[in-house]
Write a protein that holds these residues in place. Structure first.
Motif, PDB file in Angstrom:
ATOM      1  N   GLU A 150       9.986  21.496  25.042  1.00  0.00           N
ATOM      2  CA  GLU A 150       8.872  21.730  26.096  1.00  0.00           C
ATOM      3  C   GLU A 150       9.241  23.451  26.393  1.00  0.00           C
ATOM      4  OE1 GLU A 150      10.165  19.541  29.497  1.00  0.00           O
ATOM      5  OE2 GLU A 150      10.861  21.191  30.503  1.00  0.00           O
ATOM      6  N   ALA A 151       7.985  24.020  26.832  1.00  0.00           N
ATOM      7  CA  ALA A 151       8.312  25.583  27.256  1.00  0.00           C
ATOM      8  C   ALA A 151       7.669  25.594  28.497  1.00  0.00           C
ATOM      9  CB  ALA A 151       7.434  26.378  26.224  1.00  0.00           C
ATOM     10  N   GLY A 152       8.007  26.952  29.061  1.00  0.00           N
ATOM     11  CA  GLY A 152       7.590  27.110  30.350  1.00  0.00           C
ATOM     12  C   GLY A 152       8.139  28.328  31.292  1.00  0.00           C
ATOM     13  N   PRO A 209      10.355  33.151  31.087  1.00  0.00           N
ATOM     14  CA  PRO A 209       9.855  32.386  30.324  1.00  0.00           C
ATOM     15  C   PRO A 209      11.267  31.545  29.607  1.00  0.00           C
ATOM     16  CG  PRO A 209       9.632  34.370  29.067  1.00  0.00           C
ATOM     17  CD  PRO A 209       9.951  34.504  30.638  1.00  0.00           C
ATOM     18  N   TYR A 210      10.975  30.183  29.422  1.00  0.00           N
ATOM     19  CA  TYR A 210      12.044  29.487  28.817  1.00  0.00           C
ATOM     20  C   TYR A 210      11.285  28.419  27.649  1.00  0.00           C
ATOM     21  CZ  TYR A 210      10.813  24.840  30.762  1.00  0.00           C
ATOM     22  OH  TYR A 210      10.247  23.817  31.013  1.00  0.00           O
ATOM     23  N   GLU A 211      12.473  27.919  26.742  1.00  0.00           N
ATOM     24  CA  GLU A 211      12.065  27.072  25.753  1.00  0.00           C
ATOM     25  C   GLU A 211      13.015  26.168  25.516  1.00  0.00           C
ATOM     26  OE1 GLU A 211       9.414  27.212  22.000  1.00  0.00           O
ATOM     27  OE2 GLU A 211      11.204  27.516  21.456  1.00  0.00           O
ATOM     28  N   PHE A 212      12.836  24.727  25.789  1.00  0.00           N
ATOM     29  CA  PHE A 212      14.047  23.925  25.709  1.00  0.00           C
ATOM     30  C   PHE A 212      13.828  22.937  24.353  1.00  0.00           C
ATOM     31  CE2 PHE A 212      16.064  19.611  26.629  1.00  0.00           C
ATOM     32  CZ  PHE A 212      17.275  20.260  26.798  1.00  0.00           C
ATOM     33  N   GLU A 213      14.799  22.786  23.539  1.00  0.00           N
ATOM     34  CA  GLU A 213      14.656  22.061  22.207  1.00  0.00           C
ATOM     35  C   GLU A 213      15.827  21.007  22.217  1.00  0.00           C
ATOM     36  OE1 GLU A 213      12.983  24.904  18.867  1.00  0.00           O
ATOM     37  OE2 GLU A 213      14.276  26.097  20.207  1.00  0.00           O
ATOM     38  N   ILE A 214      15.406  19.799  21.584  1.00  0.00           N
ATOM     39  CA  ILE A 214      16.428  18.806  21.199  1.00  0.00           C
ATOM     40  C   ILE A 214      16.367  19.085  19.872  1.00  0.00           C
ATOM     41  CG2 ILE A 214      17.034  16.488  21.204  1.00  0.00           C
ATOM     42  CD1 ILE A 214      15.536  16.059  23.846  1.00  0.00           C
ATOM     43  N   LEU A 215      17.398  19.412  19.029  1.00  0.00           N
ATOM     44  CA  LEU A 215      17.491  19.800  17.649  1.00  0.00           C
ATOM     45  C   LEU A 215      17.897  18.532  17.122  1.00  0.00           C
ATOM     46  CD1 LEU A 215      18.627  23.414  17.748  1.00  0.00           C
ATOM     47  CD2 LEU A 215      16.241  22.609  17.761  1.00  0.00           C
ATOM     48  N   ALA A 216      18.828  17.985  17.584  1.00  0.00           N
ATOM     49  CA  ALA A 216      19.550  16.666  17.203  1.00  0.00           C
ATOM     50  C   ALA A 216      20.250  15.853  18.100  1.00  0.00           C
ATOM     51  CB  ALA A 216      20.158  16.951  16.043  1.00  0.00           C
ATOM     52  N   GLU A 217      20.723  14.605  18.073  1.00  0.00           N
ATOM     53  CA  GLU A 217      21.715  14.132  19.013  1.00  0.00           C
ATOM     54  C   GLU A 217      22.731  15.026  19.293  1.00  0.00           C
ATOM     55  OE1 GLU A 217      24.230   9.899  19.782  1.00  0.00           O
ATOM     56  OE2 GLU A 217      23.125  10.186  17.810  1.00  0.00           O
ATOM     57  N   ASP A 218      22.726  15.258  20.627  1.00  0.00           N
ATOM     58  CA  ASP A 218      24.107  16.028  21.260  1.00  0.00           C
ATOM     59  C   ASP A 218      23.981  17.583  20.831  1.00  0.00           C
ATOM     60  OD1 ASP A 218      25.840  16.744  22.923  1.00  0.00           O
ATOM     61  OD2 ASP A 218      27.613  15.772  21.662  1.00  0.00           O
ATOM     62  N   PHE A 252      21.364  20.989  21.555  1.00  0.00           N
ATOM     63  CA  PHE A 252      20.179  21.580  22.314  1.00  0.00           C
ATOM     64  C   PHE A 252      20.290  22.707  22.263  1.00  0.00           C
ATOM     65  CE2 PHE A 252      22.258  17.663  24.267  1.00  0.00           C
ATOM     66  CZ  PHE A 252      20.943  16.875  24.194  1.00  0.00           C
ATOM     67  N   ARG A 253      18.920  23.356  22.273  1.00  0.00           N
ATOM     68  CA  ARG A 253      19.014  25.067  22.400  1.00  0.00           C
ATOM     69  C   ARG A 253      18.044  25.264  23.576  1.00  0.00           C
ATOM     70  NH1 ARG A 253      17.804  27.117  16.817  1.00  0.00           N
ATOM     71  NH2 ARG A 253      15.705  26.420  17.227  1.00  0.00           N
ATOM     72  N   LEU A 254      18.574  26.113  24.553  1.00  0.00           N
ATOM     73  CA  LEU A 254      17.536  26.679  25.505  1.00  0.00           C
ATOM     74  C   LEU A 254      17.482  28.162  25.473  1.00  0.00           C
ATOM     75  CD1 LEU A 254      16.491  26.428  28.405  1.00  0.00           C
ATOM     76  CD2 LEU A 254      18.648  26.556  29.334  1.00  0.00           C
ATOM     77  N   THR A 255      16.321  28.586  25.368  1.00  0.00           N
ATOM     78  CA  THR A 255      15.919  30.031  25.456  1.00  0.00           C
ATOM     79  C   THR A 255      15.467  30.456  26.630  1.00  0.00           C
ATOM     80  OG1 THR A 255      15.667  29.720  23.001  1.00  0.00           O
ATOM     81  CG2 THR A 255      14.919  31.949  24.017  1.00  0.00           C
TER      82      THR A 255
END
Length: 295
Positions: free
Chosen positions: A255-257, A268-277, A279-282
């Motif tokens: 998601e982003a927001g 602004p931020y973007e949160f991504e689940i790339l794989a199990e355990d 994650f990337r938060l920008t």
């Protein structure tokens, strides 16, 4: 609720829980959907480089510094683990540093460095204190007593004076053979307004720093947690307390927001689940890796 949406919400909620109150956490640990989150002290793949419970743990200095152990009763905020930490008193050194041997520790298996620091007041400046990690190896691989050369160093991490914080370095991009050839780890620091490359006589550093819980880990998570805390601390210094999150876009596995702060500013931020355990938060232009799945 679909399982992937539930995982996204729970993972993001665990990250955002670090923003409650002051919005700063010194460690987040794992941000998986499991109830129990691993803290730094609970991680198993950790190489301890300084807890200072009974000795100085081989840390030393060549400059105008005095090293001693300090008890929790004397510095309760600065001692973050156990009952003792390392107190470094600086009296006029232009670029203070401490170092310790790390030969044979196979740092390629532990390329993520963290340390708790509490810089005291520095004479003649109100600037934050900038910290850097450095690693060295002998210039002659066959002679352990040969001169040392810098293999790599971290970007500076700044911590305000009289405020405890955590410094960090993701050294996973250093080649494996170089990391395994390292013989010494160094931490240097200086006021952020003087710069590392200023002339030797430009500033005489006078002030103390307390170090504790110096670690090398096999997981990026402690580094990501520390980077997140430092990022939020800087944003809140500029804009006041974190208030809420506004989600403007949802997509597969993310998601982003924007994060909203007390003065009305948004980042602004973007949160991504790339794989199990994994994650990337920008946040703005800062990319933060979280979770234990990056190794």
């Amino acid at each position: 609720m679909p399982e992937d949406e539930r995982l996204l919400r729970m993972s993001r909620r665990t990250v955002l829980s670090a923003f409650a109150g002051t919005g700063v956490a010194t460690a987040l640990g794992s941000i998986t959907s499991t109830p129990a989150a691993a803290t730094l002290t609970e991680l198993t793949d950790v190489l301890s480089l300084g807890t200072f419970e009974s000795t100085l743990d081989e840390w030393r200095t060549d400059g105008d510094l005095a090293l001693s152990r300090v008890a929790r009763g004397d510095r309760p905020i600065a001692v973050t683990e156990g009952e003792y930490a390392l107190n470094v008193a600086v009296d006029g050194d232009p670029t203070p540093s401490i170092s310790r041997p790390v030969s044979g520790l196979e740092l390629s298996s532990y390329p993520y460095f963290v340390a708790d620091v509490a810089p005291g007041r520095v004479d003649d400046t109100d600037a934050p204190v900038a910290f850097r990690f450095r690693i060295y190896r002998p210039t002659d691989a066959l002679d352990a007593d040969s001169e040392l050369e810098v293999v790599a160093e971290s970007d500076p991490v700044t911590v305000p004076q009289a405020v405890p914080g955590r410094i960090y370095w993701d050294a996973s991009d250093v080649k494996t053979d170089l990391l395994d050839a390292v013989s010494r780890l160094e931490i240097i620091w200086y006021p952020d307004d003087t710069g590392l490359d200023s002339p030797d006589d430009a500033f005489a550093y006078r002030g103390g720093v307390v170090f504790d819980a110096i670690r090398a880990t096999a997981s990026v998570d402690p580094v990501g947690s520390a980077r997140l805390a430092a990022t939020m601390r800087a944003l809140q210094f500029d804009h006041g307390a974190y208030v809420r999150t506004e989600v403007t876009d949802k997509f597969d596995d993310g998601e982003a927001g924007a994060f909203v702060f007390a003065d009305g500013a948004t980042e602004p931020y973007e949160f991504e689940i790339l794989a199990e355990d994994r994650f990337r938060l920008t946040i703005a232009d800062t990319e933060i890796k979280l979770g234990g799945g990056w190794s």
